[in-house]
Design a protein around this motif. Structure first.
Motif, PDB file in Angstrom:
ATOM      1  N   GLY A   1       0.816  -1.200   0.000  1.00 34.08           N
ATOM      2  CA  GLY A   1       0.000   0.000   0.000  1.00 34.08           C
ATOM      3  C   GLY A   1       0.849   1.248   0.000  1.00 34.08           C
ATOM      4  N   SER A   2       0.220   2.364   0.289  1.00 36.99           N
ATOM      5  CA  SER A   2       0.881   3.653   0.294  1.00 36.99           C
ATOM      6  C   SER A   2       0.464   4.420   1.546  1.00 36.99           C
ATOM      7  CB  SER A   2       0.475   4.431  -0.962  1.00 36.99           C
ATOM      8  OG  SER A   2       1.062   5.700  -0.967  1.00 36.99           O
ATOM      9  N   ILE A   3       1.415   5.148   2.140  1.00 36.90           N
ATOM     10  CA  ILE A   3       1.111   5.958   3.316  1.00 36.90           C
ATOM     11  C   ILE A   3       1.778   7.318   3.178  1.00 36.90           C
ATOM     12  CG2 ILE A   3       0.929   3.979   4.854  1.00 36.90           C
ATOM     13  CD1 ILE A   3       3.692   4.830   5.984  1.00 36.90           C
ATOM     14  N   THR A   4       1.185   8.314   3.793  1.00 39.53           N
ATOM     15  CA  THR A   4       1.802   9.622   3.939  1.00 39.53           C
ATOM     16  C   THR A   4       1.913   9.883   5.431  1.00 39.53           C
ATOM     17  OG1 THR A   4       0.897  10.421   1.851  1.00 39.53           O
ATOM     18  CG2 THR A   4       1.598  12.091   3.442  1.00 39.53           C
ATOM     19  N   LEU A   5       3.115  10.196   5.883  1.00 37.34           N
ATOM     20  CA  LEU A   5       3.332  10.415   7.308  1.00 37.34           C
ATOM     21  C   LEU A   5       2.520  11.613   7.796  1.00 37.34           C
ATOM     22  CD1 LEU A   5       7.193   9.870   7.557  1.00 37.34           C
ATOM     23  CD2 LEU A   5       5.346   8.191   7.788  1.00 37.34           C
ATOM     24  N   ALA A   6       1.996  11.503   9.004  1.00 36.25           N
ATOM     25  CA  ALA A   6       1.204  12.577   9.591  1.00 36.25           C
ATOM     26  C   ALA A   6       2.076  13.805   9.821  1.00 36.25           C
ATOM     27  CB  ALA A   6       0.590  12.113  10.909  1.00 36.25           C
ATOM     28  N   ALA A   7       1.555  14.969   9.461  1.00 39.59           N
ATOM     29  CA  ALA A   7       2.262  16.227   9.690  1.00 39.59           C
ATOM     30  C   ALA A   7       2.118  16.630  11.152  1.00 39.59           C
ATOM     31  CB  ALA A   7       1.687  17.317   8.795  1.00 39.59           C
ATOM     32  N   SER A   8       3.157  17.241  11.685  1.00 42.09           N
ATOM     33  CA  SER A   8       3.151  17.764  13.058  1.00 42.09           C
ATOM     34  C   SER A   8       2.775  16.699  14.087  1.00 42.09           C
ATOM     35  CB  SER A   8       2.222  18.975  13.151  1.00 42.09           C
ATOM     36  OG  SER A   8       2.640  19.974  12.244  1.00 42.09           O
TER      37      SER A   8
ATOM     38  N   ALA B   1      -2.424  -3.607  11.646  1.00 43.71           N
ATOM     39  CA  ALA B   1      -1.868  -2.247  11.614  1.00 43.71           C
ATOM     40  C   ALA B   1      -0.378  -2.262  11.934  1.00 43.71           C
ATOM     41  CB  ALA B   1      -2.588  -1.360  12.605  1.00 43.71           C
ATOM     42  N   PHE B   2       0.279  -1.161  11.574  1.00 46.91           N
ATOM     43  CA  PHE B   2       1.653  -0.941  12.015  1.00 46.91           C
ATOM     44  C   PHE B   2       1.836   0.549  12.275  1.00 46.91           C
ATOM     45  CE2 PHE B   2       1.921  -0.761   7.378  1.00 46.91           C
ATOM     46  CZ  PHE B   2       2.731   0.343   7.128  1.00 46.91           C
ATOM     47  N   THR B   3       2.852   0.865  13.074  1.00 50.28           N
ATOM     48  CA  THR B   3       3.123   2.254  13.440  1.00 50.28           C
ATOM     49  C   THR B   3       4.500   2.647  12.949  1.00 50.28           C
ATOM     50  OG1 THR B   3       1.744   2.050  15.400  1.00 50.28           O
ATOM     51  CG2 THR B   3       3.304   3.880  15.374  1.00 50.28           C
ATOM     52  N   VAL B   4       4.576   3.842  12.363  1.00 49.09           N
ATOM     53  CA  VAL B   4       5.840   4.404  11.914  1.00 49.09           C
ATOM     54  C   VAL B   4       6.170   5.579  12.831  1.00 49.09           C
ATOM     55  CG1 VAL B   4       7.078   5.500  10.000  1.00 49.09           C
ATOM     56  CG2 VAL B   4       5.350   3.734   9.528  1.00 49.09           C
ATOM     57  N   THR B   5       7.340   5.558  13.431  1.00 52.99           N
ATOM     58  CA  THR B   5       7.825   6.685  14.222  1.00 52.99           C
ATOM     59  C   THR B   5       8.683   7.535  13.294  1.00 52.99           C
ATOM     60  OG1 THR B   5       7.757   5.436  16.270  1.00 52.99           O
ATOM     61  CG2 THR B   5       9.222   7.343  16.224  1.00 52.99           C
ATOM     62  N   HIS B   6       8.523   8.860  13.388  1.00 53.74           N
ATOM     63  CA  HIS B   6       9.207   9.759  12.453  1.00 53.74           C
ATOM     64  C   HIS B   6       9.394  11.135  13.085  1.00 53.74           C
ATOM     65  CE1 HIS B   6       5.172  11.412  11.713  1.00 53.74           C
ATOM     66  NE2 HIS B   6       4.780  10.146  11.584  1.00 53.74           N
ATOM     67  N   ALA B   7      10.096  11.989  12.376  1.00 51.69           N
ATOM     68  CA  ALA B   7      10.314  13.353  12.845  1.00 51.69           C
ATOM     69  C   ALA B   7       8.980  14.090  12.922  1.00 51.69           C
ATOM     70  CB  ALA B   7      11.265  14.089  11.907  1.00 51.69           C
TER      71      ALA B   7
ATOM     72  N   GLN C   1       5.775  18.900   7.361  1.00 56.29           N
ATOM     73  CA  GLN C   1       5.743  18.443   5.969  1.00 56.29           C
ATOM     74  C   GLN C   1       4.548  17.517   5.732  1.00 56.29           C
ATOM     75  OE1 GLN C   1       9.610  16.665   5.773  1.00 56.29           O
ATOM     76  NE2 GLN C   1      10.554  18.521   4.958  1.00 56.29           N
ATOM     77  N   THR C   2       3.882  17.737   4.610  1.00 57.19           N
ATOM     78  CA  THR C   2       2.683  16.943   4.297  1.00 57.19           C
ATOM     79  C   THR C   2       2.885  16.025   3.092  1.00 57.19           C
ATOM     80  OG1 THR C   2       1.826  18.726   2.900  1.00 57.19           O
ATOM     81  CG2 THR C   2       1.131  18.705   5.216  1.00 57.19           C
TER      82      THR C   2
END
Length: 104
Positions: free
Chosen positions: A32-39, A83-89, A93-94
């Motif tokens: 699939g495709s994901i876009t990381l959540a902003a803020s 489900a899975f969780t991505v940790t990020h900065a 950015q959107t």
């Protein structure tokens, strides 16, 4: 394109064979495709084929996603059933968009 859904009680040979052919051609419901959540520091992704112990692989699709991965500030921090969780900065950015595949 994804593989057709099969019920465990499916008995029609045509439907089963079609699903197997789709898998042999590289189609599956594990991508699939994901876009990381902003803020936000994490993004949770609904992925019906994920299960505990599965391996999730991220592939950047935008320059900001590639930079996030290269900086070492983006990783899969948890994998659960569905489900899975991505940790990020945590930045505004959107357009940090990734393709993913969840195997296992």
């Amino acid at each position: 394109m994804s593989a057709p859904q099969l019920s465990p009680s499916e008995t029609q040979v045509y439907i089963i064979v079609n699903a197997v052919r789709q898998l042999m051609q590289g189609r599956s419901n594990a991508a699939g495709s994901i876009t990381l959540a902003a803020s936000a520091p994490t993004t949770t992704v609904s992925a019906p084929n994920c299960a505990p112990g599965a391996q999730v692989f991220l592939f950047p699709r935008t320059p900001h996603a590639a930079a996030e991965l290269a900086a070492g500030t983006c990783w899969v921090s948890a994998v659960a059933a569905g489900a899975f969780t991505v940790t990020h900065a945590n930045n505004p950015q959107t357009d940090r968009t990734f393709s993913y595949v969840c195997l296992g």
